[in-house]
Motif scaffolding. Structure first.
Motif, short mmCIF file in Angstrom:
data_model
loop_
_atom_site.label_atom_id
_atom_site.label_comp_id
_atom_site.label_asym_id
_atom_site.label_seq_id
_atom_site.Cartn_x
_atom_site.Cartn_y
_atom_site.Cartn_z
N ARG A 47 0.83 -1.21 0.00
CA ARG A 47 0.00 0.00 0.00
C ARG A 47 0.87 1.26 0.00
NH1 ARG A 47 -5.29 -0.37 -0.04
NH2 ARG A 47 -5.55 1.63 0.98
N THR A 48 1.97 1.24 0.74
CA THR A 48 2.88 2.39 0.76
C THR A 48 3.53 2.56 -0.61
OG1 THR A 48 3.32 2.13 3.11
CG2 THR A 48 4.96 3.35 1.84
N ASP A 49 3.99 1.46 -1.19
CA ASP A 49 4.61 1.48 -2.50
C ASP A 49 3.64 2.00 -3.55
OD1 ASP A 49 7.02 0.45 -4.19
OD2 ASP A 49 5.26 -0.44 -5.18
N TYR A 50 2.38 1.56 -3.48
CA TYR A 50 1.37 2.02 -4.44
C TYR A 50 1.16 3.53 -4.30
CZ TYR A 50 -2.85 2.39 -7.20
OH TYR A 50 -3.77 2.76 -8.16
N ALA A 51 1.09 4.00 -3.06
CA ALA A 51 0.88 5.44 -2.83
C ALA A 51 2.03 6.27 -3.40
CB ALA A 51 0.73 5.71 -1.33
N GLU A 52 3.24 5.72 -3.35
CA GLU A 52 4.40 6.44 -3.85
C GLU A 52 4.55 6.34 -5.37
OE1 GLU A 52 7.62 4.67 -1.66
OE2 GLU A 52 7.06 5.71 0.20
N ARG A 53 4.24 5.19 -5.95
CA ARG A 53 4.51 4.95 -7.37
C ARG A 53 3.29 4.99 -8.26
NH1 ARG A 53 9.59 1.61 -8.35
NH2 ARG A 53 10.71 1.70 -6.38
N GLY A 54 2.10 4.81 -7.68
CA GLY A 54 0.88 4.87 -8.48
C GLY A 54 0.58 3.61 -9.27
N GLU A 55 1.30 2.53 -8.99
CA GLU A 55 1.03 1.25 -9.62
C GLU A 55 1.34 0.13 -8.63
OE1 GLU A 55 3.56 1.15 -13.08
OE2 GLU A 55 5.26 0.42 -11.92
N THR A 56 0.65 -0.98 -8.79
CA THR A 56 0.84 -2.11 -7.89
C THR A 56 2.18 -2.78 -8.16
OG1 THR A 56 -1.55 -2.45 -7.87
CG2 THR A 56 -0.19 -4.27 -7.07
N ALA A 57 2.90 -3.07 -7.10
CA ALA A 57 4.23 -3.69 -7.22
C ALA A 57 4.15 -5.07 -7.86
CB ALA A 57 4.88 -3.80 -5.84
N THR A 58 5.14 -5.37 -8.68
CA THR A 58 5.29 -6.71 -9.21
C THR A 58 5.84 -7.61 -8.10
OG1 THR A 58 7.56 -6.29 -9.87
CG2 THR A 58 5.83 -5.83 -11.52
N LEU A 59 5.88 -8.89 -8.34
CA LEU A 59 6.39 -9.82 -7.34
C LEU A 59 7.84 -9.49 -6.98
CD1 LEU A 59 5.71 -12.34 -5.69
CD2 LEU A 59 6.59 -13.71 -7.58
N ARG A 60 8.66 -9.23 -7.97
CA ARG A 60 10.07 -8.92 -7.70
C ARG A 60 10.22 -7.62 -6.91
NH1 ARG A 60 13.40 -12.43 -10.21
NH2 ARG A 60 12.64 -13.46 -12.07
N ARG A 61 9.47 -6.60 -7.27
CA ARG A 61 9.57 -5.33 -6.53
C ARG A 61 9.05 -5.50 -5.11
NH1 ARG A 61 6.73 -0.87 -9.36
NH2 ARG A 61 5.22 -0.64 -7.72
N ALA A 62 8.00 -6.29 -4.95
CA ALA A 62 7.48 -6.54 -3.60
C ALA A 62 8.53 -7.26 -2.76
CB ALA A 62 6.20 -7.36 -3.67
N SER A 63 9.22 -8.21 -3.35
CA SER A 63 10.26 -8.95 -2.63
C SER A 63 11.42 -8.03 -2.27
CB SER A 63 10.76 -10.12 -3.48
OG SER A 63 11.83 -10.77 -2.84
N ALA A 64 11.92 -7.29 -3.24
CA ALA A 64 13.06 -6.41 -3.01
C ALA A 64 12.72 -5.31 -2.01
CB ALA A 64 13.53 -5.81 -4.33
N GLY A 65 11.55 -4.72 -2.16
CA GLY A 65 11.18 -3.60 -1.30
C GLY A 65 10.82 -3.99 0.11
N SER A 66 10.25 -5.17 0.27
CA SER A 66 9.83 -5.60 1.60
C SER A 66 10.91 -6.42 2.31
CB SER A 66 8.56 -6.45 1.50
OG SER A 66 8.83 -7.69 0.85
N GLY A 67 11.89 -6.90 1.53
CA GLY A 67 12.92 -7.74 2.12
C GLY A 67 12.49 -9.18 2.33
N VAL A 68 11.34 -9.55 1.78
CA VAL A 68 10.83 -10.91 1.91
C VAL A 68 11.19 -11.69 0.65
CG1 VAL A 68 8.75 -12.33 2.20
CG2 VAL A 68 8.94 -10.13 3.38
#
Length: 104
Positions: free
Chosen positions: A53-74
């Motif tokens: 939700r934070t990433d979406y608010a900043e970028r205006g698009e839903t994170a891909t799986l890779r971006r979600a992994s890299a950004g969340s550290g999971v």
């Protein structure tokens, strides 16, 4: 856009059931959405949802799986464990965000 009722919550959705009004989402609704797809939310799930939700608010698009992994550290393998089979699509659905670009 259609309106549906989920456990007493009236929400606007698209033809696939993704929320179209992000302001209708809250933590309680996240639990309802998760249950719709057979998940019970844990703190691990909630941390991913908060990142999305934070990433979406900043970028205006839903994170891909890779971006979600890299950004969340999971790691990606853990995202598959938490959101089995189609993690990017399921994460977006439960987070109340649009389906990520490229998801079938």
């Amino acid at each position: 856009m259609p309106v549906t009722t989920l456990d007493g919550h009236e929400v606007h959705v698209d033809e696939e059931g993704f929320l179209t009004d992000l302001s209708e989402w809250d933590d309680e609704l996240a639990g309802v959405l998760a249950a719709q797809i057979g998940l019970t939310l844990t703190d691990e799930h909630r941390a991913i949802l908060a990142f999305l939700r934070t990433d979406y608010a900043e970028r205006g698009e839903t994170a891909t799986l890779r971006r979600a992994s890299a950004g969340s550290g999971v790691p990606v393998k853990d995202l598959f464990r938490l959101f089995p089979q189609k993690p990017a699509k399921k994460m977006a659905y439960v987070a109340g965000l649009p389906k990520p670009v490229g998801c079938v």
